[in-house]
Design a protein around this motif. Structure first.
Motif, PDB file in Angstrom:
ATOM      1  N   LEU A  23       0.829  -1.205   0.000  1.00 27.65           N
ATOM      2  CA  LEU A  23       0.000   0.000   0.000  1.00 27.65           C
ATOM      3  C   LEU A  23       0.865   1.258   0.000  1.00 27.65           C
ATOM      4  O   LEU A  23       0.560   2.228  -0.696  1.00 27.65           O
ATOM      5  CB  LEU A  23      -0.941   0.004   1.207  1.00 27.65           C
ATOM      6  CG  LEU A  23      -2.091  -0.993   1.120  1.00 27.65           C
ATOM      7  CD1 LEU A  23      -2.895  -0.976   2.421  1.00 27.65           C
ATOM      8  CD2 LEU A  23      -2.984  -0.704  -0.056  1.00 27.65           C
ATOM      9  N   SER A  24       1.974   1.235   0.752  1.00 27.92           N
ATOM     10  CA  SER A  24       2.884   2.387   0.774  1.00 27.92           C
ATOM     11  C   SER A  24       3.464   2.617  -0.610  1.00 27.92           C
ATOM     12  O   SER A  24       3.508   3.752  -1.097  1.00 27.92           O
ATOM     13  CB  SER A  24       4.003   2.142   1.792  1.00 27.92           C
ATOM     14  OG  SER A  24       4.956   3.178   1.724  1.00 27.92           O
ATOM     15  N   GLU A  27       0.752   3.990  -2.834  1.00 27.03           N
ATOM     16  CA  GLU A  27       0.464   5.398  -2.579  1.00 27.03           C
ATOM     17  C   GLU A  27       1.523   6.292  -3.221  1.00 27.03           C
ATOM     18  O   GLU A  27       1.203   7.338  -3.798  1.00 27.03           O
ATOM     19  CB  GLU A  27       0.381   5.654  -1.071  1.00 27.03           C
ATOM     20  CG  GLU A  27      -0.865   5.067  -0.444  1.00 27.03           C
ATOM     21  CD  GLU A  27      -0.864   5.120   1.080  1.00 27.03           C
ATOM     22  OE1 GLU A  27      -1.913   4.830   1.645  1.00 27.03           O
ATOM     23  OE2 GLU A  27       0.172   5.439   1.693  1.00 27.03           O
ATOM     24  N   THR A  28       2.782   5.875  -3.126  1.00 27.62           N
ATOM     25  CA  THR A  28       3.855   6.637  -3.760  1.00 27.62           C
ATOM     26  C   THR A  28       3.663   6.667  -5.266  1.00 27.62           C
ATOM     27  O   THR A  28       3.767   7.722  -5.899  1.00 27.62           O
ATOM     28  CB  THR A  28       5.224   6.011  -3.404  1.00 27.62           C
ATOM     29  OG1 THR A  28       5.371   6.026  -1.985  1.00 27.62           O
ATOM     30  CG2 THR A  28       6.357   6.778  -4.044  1.00 27.62           C
ATOM     31  N   LYS A  79      -5.687   5.219 -11.712  1.00 30.83           N
ATOM     32  CA  LYS A  79      -5.925   4.800 -10.335  1.00 30.83           C
ATOM     33  C   LYS A  79      -6.374   3.342 -10.280  1.00 30.83           C
ATOM     34  O   LYS A  79      -5.952   2.594  -9.397  1.00 30.83           O
ATOM     35  CB  LYS A  79      -6.958   5.716  -9.685  1.00 30.83           C
ATOM     36  CG  LYS A  79      -6.410   7.118  -9.438  1.00 30.83           C
ATOM     37  CD  LYS A  79      -7.480   8.036  -8.879  1.00 30.83           C
ATOM     38  CE  LYS A  79      -6.963   9.444  -8.663  1.00 30.83           C
ATOM     39  NZ  LYS A  79      -7.999  10.328  -8.128  1.00 30.83           N
ATOM     40  N   LEU A 187      -6.330   4.265  -1.615  1.00 30.81           N
ATOM     41  CA  LEU A 187      -5.543   4.888  -2.676  1.00 30.81           C
ATOM     42  C   LEU A 187      -6.220   6.140  -3.234  1.00 30.81           C
ATOM     43  O   LEU A 187      -5.685   6.785  -4.123  1.00 30.81           O
ATOM     44  CB  LEU A 187      -5.298   3.894  -3.810  1.00 30.81           C
ATOM     45  CG  LEU A 187      -4.457   2.679  -3.460  1.00 30.81           C
ATOM     46  CD1 LEU A 187      -4.431   1.707  -4.610  1.00 30.81           C
ATOM     47  CD2 LEU A 187      -3.050   3.115  -3.075  1.00 30.81           C
TER      48      LEU A 187
END
Length: 192
Positions: A23-24, A27-28, A79, A187
């Motif tokens: 997830l990190s 997100e980046t 997305k 997100l």
């Protein structure tokens, strides 16, 4: 707590850590994609402004509406791609587990989903890990099937007239069906 619960907690903890890392990373990547989309939209907007100035009023409104719709579709597709990549990374992470982790996962699947007397089919790679003696430890009368499934991991359970596909691809698909709205929300993906 017994050893099984510790193993299950460790698997769940590792999965949570992997998910947090995925997830990190997502997100980046999402922030970079949004910035690039905004820059592209700004360039497109400047070009459209020049063209629209030459058109009649009605054509101006139509061209602008089309441009805005395309920009939204582009952002949404980007997305949605990020969401799909999250699940693909989770799948790859599971497919690359160590033999011990694979065996733990199979054990967890058997504990949760196996029923009395089912036949257990494993992948060729997992055939070295799973034995009839190991299956007997579940005390469910499970039988090790002789054919091998073509998958990157997981198992297939077969009973009289039914089959339970618990391969990694199917498990990720099931998780995706259950969690995609939450991942998309994390997100910042929503239908626009």
């Amino acid at each position: 707590m017994n050893g099984k619960e510790n193993i299950i907690k460790k698997i769940l903890s590792d999965a949570d850590e992997r998910c947090a890392q995925i997830l990190s990373d997502a997100e980046t990547a999402a922030a970079a994609t949004v910035t690039a989309a905004q820059e592209a939209a700004e360039r497109d907007s400047a070009a459209l402004d020049k063209r629209i100035a030459d058109l009649r009023e009605e054509r101006q409104r139509n061209a602008l509406a089309n441009a805005e719709l395309e920009a939204k579709k582009y952002r949404l597709q980007s997305k949605q791609q990020l969401v799909a990549e999250c699940y693909e990374r989770a799948y790859k992470s599971l497919a690359q587990m160590s033999p011990d982790d694979r065996l733990d996962l199979i054990g967890e699947l058997l504990t949760k989903y196996a029923e009395e007397g089912e036949t257990v089919y494993v992948t060729s790679a997992d055939a070295k890990l799973v034995s009839q003696l190991w299956l007997n430890g579940f005390e469910k009368g499970l039988k090790l099937g002789s054919k091998r499934i073509h998958a990157d991991g997981g198992i297939v359970l077969e009973g009289k007239g039914y089959e339970k596909d618990l391969t990694l691809k199917r498990l990720i698909k099931y998780v995706k069906e259950q969690t995609e709205p939450q991942v998309a929300s994390l997100l910042g993906v929503r239908n626009e």
